[in-house]
Write an enzyme that holds these catalytic residues in place. Structure first.
Site, PDB file in Angstrom:
ATOM      1  N   TRP A  37      -8.326  16.546  -5.972  1.00 45.07           N
ATOM      2  CA  TRP A  37      -7.843  17.822  -5.453  1.00 45.07           C
ATOM      3  C   TRP A  37      -6.664  18.402  -6.235  1.00 45.07           C
ATOM      4  O   TRP A  37      -6.309  19.559  -6.056  1.00 45.07           O
ATOM      5  CB  TRP A  37      -7.455  17.675  -3.981  1.00 45.07           C
ATOM      6  CG  TRP A  37      -6.599  16.472  -3.707  1.00 45.07           C
ATOM      7  CD1 TRP A  37      -7.045  15.238  -3.300  1.00 45.07           C
ATOM      8  CD2 TRP A  37      -5.187  16.343  -3.862  1.00 45.07           C
ATOM      9  NE1 TRP A  37      -5.989  14.365  -3.182  1.00 45.07           N
ATOM     10  CE2 TRP A  37      -4.833  15.018  -3.516  1.00 45.07           C
ATOM     11  CE3 TRP A  37      -4.179  17.221  -4.238  1.00 45.07           C
ATOM     12  CZ2 TRP A  37      -3.514  14.547  -3.549  1.00 45.07           C
ATOM     13  CZ3 TRP A  37      -2.862  16.758  -4.271  1.00 45.07           C
ATOM     14  CH2 TRP A  37      -2.546  15.446  -3.933  1.00 45.07           C
ATOM     15  N   GLY A  86      -7.053  21.768  -8.190  1.00 50.90           N
ATOM     16  CA  GLY A  86      -7.483  22.973  -7.492  1.00 50.90           C
ATOM     17  C   GLY A  86      -6.768  23.305  -6.202  1.00 50.90           C
ATOM     18  O   GLY A  86      -6.850  24.437  -5.728  1.00 50.90           O
ATOM     19  N   HIS A  87      -6.063  22.373  -5.601  1.00 50.57           N
ATOM     20  CA  HIS A  87      -5.392  22.647  -4.331  1.00 50.57           C
ATOM     21  C   HIS A  87      -3.919  22.927  -4.600  1.00 50.57           C
ATOM     22  O   HIS A  87      -3.113  22.017  -4.640  1.00 50.57           O
ATOM     23  CB  HIS A  87      -5.569  21.487  -3.340  1.00 50.57           C
ATOM     24  CG  HIS A  87      -5.250  21.885  -1.928  1.00 50.57           C
ATOM     25  ND1 HIS A  87      -4.119  21.490  -1.283  1.00 50.57           N
ATOM     26  CD2 HIS A  87      -5.929  22.670  -1.058  1.00 50.57           C
ATOM     27  CE1 HIS A  87      -4.108  21.991  -0.059  1.00 50.57           C
ATOM     28  NE2 HIS A  87      -5.199  22.722   0.095  1.00 50.57           N
ATOM     29  N   MET A  88      -3.621  24.166  -4.818  1.00 49.02           N
ATOM     30  CA  MET A  88      -2.301  24.655  -5.197  1.00 49.02           C
ATOM     31  C   MET A  88      -1.931  24.114  -6.589  1.00 49.02           C
ATOM     32  O   MET A  88      -1.003  23.307  -6.717  1.00 49.02           O
ATOM     33  CB  MET A  88      -1.216  24.266  -4.180  1.00 49.02           C
ATOM     34  CG  MET A  88      -1.593  24.485  -2.740  1.00 49.02           C
ATOM     35  SD  MET A  88      -1.892  26.230  -2.444  1.00 49.02           S
ATOM     36  CE  MET A  88      -2.265  26.179  -0.711  1.00 49.02           C
ATOM     37  N   LEU A 111      -0.779  19.904  -3.486  1.00 48.66           N
ATOM     38  CA  LEU A 111      -0.527  19.366  -2.156  1.00 48.66           C
ATOM     39  C   LEU A 111      -1.774  18.665  -1.653  1.00 48.66           C
ATOM     40  O   LEU A 111      -2.886  19.184  -1.804  1.00 48.66           O
ATOM     41  CB  LEU A 111      -0.199  20.489  -1.166  1.00 48.66           C
ATOM     42  CG  LEU A 111       1.006  21.352  -1.459  1.00 48.66           C
ATOM     43  CD1 LEU A 111       1.082  22.491  -0.457  1.00 48.66           C
ATOM     44  CD2 LEU A 111       2.271  20.528  -1.427  1.00 48.66           C
TER      45      LEU A 111
END
Length: 172
Positions: free
Chosen positions: A63, A66-68, A73
């Site tokens: 993640w 792609g997650h922030m 995070l």
């Protein structure tokens, strides 16, 4: 959060006392590869119905990109999955359910209270609050980075059909 409301005091957990490493965890729960959310179990207390595990997060997590991306995070859904895996380990290892596989049945009262980032150790504590053998199990969970509460809630585990692993997309 006052100490009397904590499942365990994270400052009192001895992370050097491994109760179950990844190889043993794999004997009780089926998640693999990117879905393995536990590094180790450090407390498994059947009498108090409490289990504590942790996950050491790296900058190689699926993640991160792609997650922030500028400020990665840990997604909240993955935090909840980690709690479900600690519960599943506790239930399966101690045969609380009498079934082959316990699945994720539901979430209630989930609150995210802090951030979890690559490099953090996410500690997950669960306490079983109710169960019906062969049907379901309910627990409250709390997650910490250091001594900071970052997530809490309740989750329900349910008995999955015994033939769940017989599914093969190639056979269809």
């Amino acid at each position: 959060m006052p100490a009397q409301e904590l499942i365990v005091d994270p400052a009192e957990i001895d992370f050097s006392r491994i109760v179950a490493d990844l190889d043993e965890i794999r004997q009780y729960i089926p998640q693999r590869f990117a879905m393995e959310q536990l590094t180790a179990i450090v407390l498994d207390d059947v009498e108090r119905k409490i289990c504590v595990g942790y996950r050491d997060l790296t900058d190689q997590e699926f993640w991160v990109s792609g997650h922030m991306p500028a400020y990665p995070l840990l997604p909240g859904v993955i935090m909840c999955e980690a709690a479900a895996q600690v519960l599943s380990f506790h239930v399966q290892k101690n045969d609380l359910s009498g079934v082959e596989v316990v699945g994720f049945g539901g979430l209630d009262k989930v609150k995210f209270r802090g951030v979890v980032r690559p490099g953090d150790r996410l500690m997950v504590a669960i306490q079983v609050t109710k169960f019906r053998r062969g049907r379901m199990v309910v627990c409250k969970f709390q997650e910490f980075v250091g001594t900071t509460l970052v997530c809490e809630g309740e989750l329900t585990g349910i008995a999955l059909p015994p033939d769940i692993f017989d599914y093969s997309p190639a056979a269809k």
